[in-house]
Design a protein around this motif. Structure first.
Motif, PDB file in Angstrom:
ATOM      1  N   GLU A  72     -11.626  58.854 -38.951  1.00 41.22           N
ATOM      2  CA  GLU A  72     -10.755  57.227 -39.026  1.00 41.22           C
ATOM      3  C   GLU A  72      -9.841  57.456 -39.840  1.00 41.22           C
ATOM      4  O   GLU A  72      -9.885  58.630 -40.745  1.00 41.22           O
ATOM      5  CB  GLU A  72     -11.796  56.653 -38.951  1.00 41.22           C
ATOM      6  CG  GLU A  72     -11.204  55.113 -39.087  1.00 41.22           C
ATOM      7  CD  GLU A  72     -12.335  53.985 -39.062  1.00 41.22           C
ATOM      8  OE1 GLU A  72     -12.051  52.775 -38.712  1.00 41.22           O
ATOM      9  OE2 GLU A  72     -13.575  54.505 -38.840  1.00 41.22           O
ATOM     10  N   LEU A  73      -8.441  56.464 -39.542  1.00 46.16           N
ATOM     11  CA  LEU A  73      -7.437  57.179 -40.514  1.00 46.16           C
ATOM     12  C   LEU A  73      -7.833  55.365 -41.328  1.00 46.16           C
ATOM     13  O   LEU A  73      -7.089  54.729 -40.548  1.00 46.16           O
ATOM     14  CB  LEU A  73      -5.930  57.305 -40.245  1.00 46.16           C
ATOM     15  CG  LEU A  73      -4.859  57.069 -40.889  1.00 46.16           C
ATOM     16  CD1 LEU A  73      -4.919  58.504 -41.326  1.00 46.16           C
ATOM     17  CD2 LEU A  73      -3.938  57.864 -39.558  1.00 46.16           C
ATOM     18  N   VAL A  74      -7.346  55.075 -42.454  1.00 47.31           N
ATOM     19  CA  VAL A  74      -6.830  53.898 -43.169  1.00 47.31           C
ATOM     20  C   VAL A  74      -5.715  53.966 -43.619  1.00 47.31           C
ATOM     21  O   VAL A  74      -5.344  55.100 -44.467  1.00 47.31           O
ATOM     22  CB  VAL A  74      -8.627  53.667 -43.767  1.00 47.31           C
ATOM     23  CG1 VAL A  74      -7.456  52.355 -44.037  1.00 47.31           C
ATOM     24  CG2 VAL A  74      -9.666  53.825 -43.395  1.00 47.31           C
ATOM     25  N   SER A  75      -5.277  53.181 -43.551  1.00 44.53           N
ATOM     26  CA  SER A  75      -3.457  52.937 -44.450  1.00 44.53           C
ATOM     27  C   SER A  75      -3.512  51.454 -44.697  1.00 44.53           C
ATOM     28  O   SER A  75      -3.566  50.620 -44.095  1.00 44.53           O
ATOM     29  CB  SER A  75      -2.447  53.910 -43.439  1.00 44.53           C
ATOM     30  OG  SER A  75      -1.738  53.615 -44.419  1.00 44.53           O
ATOM     31  N   PHE A  76      -2.103  51.465 -45.583  1.00 47.28           N
ATOM     32  CA  PHE A  76      -1.819  50.107 -45.794  1.00 47.28           C
ATOM     33  C   PHE A  76       0.097  49.580 -46.057  1.00 47.28           C
ATOM     34  O   PHE A  76       0.402  50.963 -45.872  1.00 47.28           O
ATOM     35  CB  PHE A  76      -2.300  49.823 -46.900  1.00 47.28           C
ATOM     36  CG  PHE A  76      -2.100  50.245 -48.297  1.00 47.28           C
ATOM     37  CD1 PHE A  76      -1.967  51.443 -48.400  1.00 47.28           C
ATOM     38  CD2 PHE A  76      -1.034  49.246 -48.719  1.00 47.28           C
ATOM     39  CE1 PHE A  76      -1.563  51.705 -49.439  1.00 47.28           C
ATOM     40  CE2 PHE A  76      -0.764  49.969 -50.605  1.00 47.28           C
ATOM     41  CZ  PHE A  76      -1.003  51.005 -50.633  1.00 47.28           C
ATOM     42  N   GLY A  77      -0.043  49.191 -45.901  1.00 43.85           N
ATOM     43  CA  GLY A  77       1.612  48.270 -46.008  1.00 43.85           C
ATOM     44  C   GLY A  77       1.721  46.954 -45.054  1.00 43.85           C
ATOM     45  O   GLY A  77       1.193  46.311 -45.538  1.00 43.85           O
TER      46      GLY A  77
END
Ligand SMILES: Cc1ncc(COP(=O)(O)O)c(C=O)c1O
Length: 352
Positions: A72-77
């Protein structure tokens, strides 16, 4: 498909995970209707489905995600993050579940469109409020779950994201050598999460381009007390990427790190806030049928246009990083009822 960085240093090809996603090289165009000494690098055309600078980064980032074996990939913006849109499109194609943590920014039609697109491309969206809160939650999550989830910094600005722009500089060098443009005196690009400027600066040095790199800061310099978009944060990423490359290919140590400048005076009222100079640049670039966004490219293009006028004997390259593919029809198909309530509010907000 190869990339010019790997042609210059073939050992890197065996050692750096990479997926061909972008349509490269992106075109170079002169813009005589705006200034006789202005050229543009059309990174809006990195992909016909959705372009912009993030597509280059994903070639290295998503390959690294697959290599990591994490599921799974987790990112923010920000709620209008272009990085979130690009990442959600390719995560869906590669069957990688994506969690995007989002923070507030001024709502514009482009922001609303990006929210719809991320939802349409199946990213799980989590509204967190302020940038500080979002970053804190991201790092807490990374600490707790980093072993089984891939935590990707905002804007894809990691060593892998930076490598994409090292490669982009080698691409530019081939275009200069082919006579598509003269070697620029100055190259202007926006600076948000840092990897575009850090990678271009490093790459120009390695590729033997003598241009002066000028980043235009469009994001807050600090998150709370922590520096996030400053000369030092760009240099830190540039050095980390340089060290990464030297460890894989000792020949790279023969090259010195190139200097760059970071301009603070086009930031205006803040991240995502339109500026007067940016609006002027948007109008100017309409003559060349290039759409600028208020957050990143308008402010940068304003700086580049002013440089053209102030230094008519210098050759200026403006690196255009905003997607130009028309995605309005795709965004219109988003099922808004299934979007988190807090985000539905931003879509319903009236904007000009
Ligand atoms: C259109 C656009 N241009 C420029 C940038 C800035 O690039 P970087 O985050 O690598 O500094 C971003 C993202 O942050 C972006 O979305």
């Amino acid at each position: 498909m190869s990339r010019p960085l790997f042609e210059a240093f073939p050992r890197l090809k065996e050692r750096i995970p990479f997926l061909a996603i972008a349509k490269l090289p992106t075109p170079i165009e002169a813009l005589p209707q705006l200034a006789p000494n202005l050229w543009v690098k059309r990174d809006d055309k990195t992909n016909s489905l959705y372009g912009g600078n993030k597509i280059r980064k994903l070639e290295f980032i998503l390959a690294d995600v697959l290599r990591s074996g994490k599921k799974e990939l987790v990112s923010f913006g920000a709620i209008g993050t272009n990085h979130g849109v690009a990442t959600s499109i390719y995560c869906l194609q590669m069957d990688i579940p994506l969690q995007m943590m989002l923070f507030e920014q001024p709502v514009t039609p482009q922001v609303q469109q990006n929210l719809k697109l991320m939802h349409r491309f199946n990213a799980q969206l989590h509204y967190q409020g302020s940038l500080f809160k979002t970053a804190a939650k991201f790092y807490l999550g990374k600490w707790l779950r980093g072993r089984d989830r891939y935590y990707l910094f905002a804007g894809g600005s990691t060593i892998q994201g930076c490598l994409a722009f090292v490669n982009a500089a080698f691409e530019l060098k081939q275009q200069i050598d082919a006579g598509l443009l003269p070697e620029p005196d100055y190259i202007y690009c926006p600076v948000g999460s840092n990897a575009t400027l850090a990678g271009l600066t490093l790459g120009c040095g390695l590729a033997g381009i003598n241009s002066q790199l000028i980043g235009v800061r469009v994001a807050p310099s600090h998150i709370g007390p922590i520096p996030a978009c400053t000369f030092s944060t760009v240099r830190k990423l540039q050095r980390a990427c340089y060290q990464f490359l030297c460890d894989l290919e000792p020949r790279i140590k023969e090259h010195k790190l190139t200097k760059f400048q970071l301009m603070d005076n086009y930031y205006g009222d803040g991240y995502g806030h339109a500026s007067k100079e940016g609006e002027w640049a948007q109008e100017m670039f309409e003559q060349a049928e290039l759409e600028l966004d208020p957050t990143y490219t308008a402010k940068t293009a304003a700086a580049a246009l002013n440089a053209c006028a102030n230094s008519p004997d210098k050759k200026i390259l403006y690196w255009h990083t905003y997607n130009s593919a028309n995605v309005a029809d795709i965004a219109a198909k988003a099922d808004l009822d299934s979007m988190p309530k807090a985000l539905q509010g931003f879509i319903q907000e009236p904007v000009v």
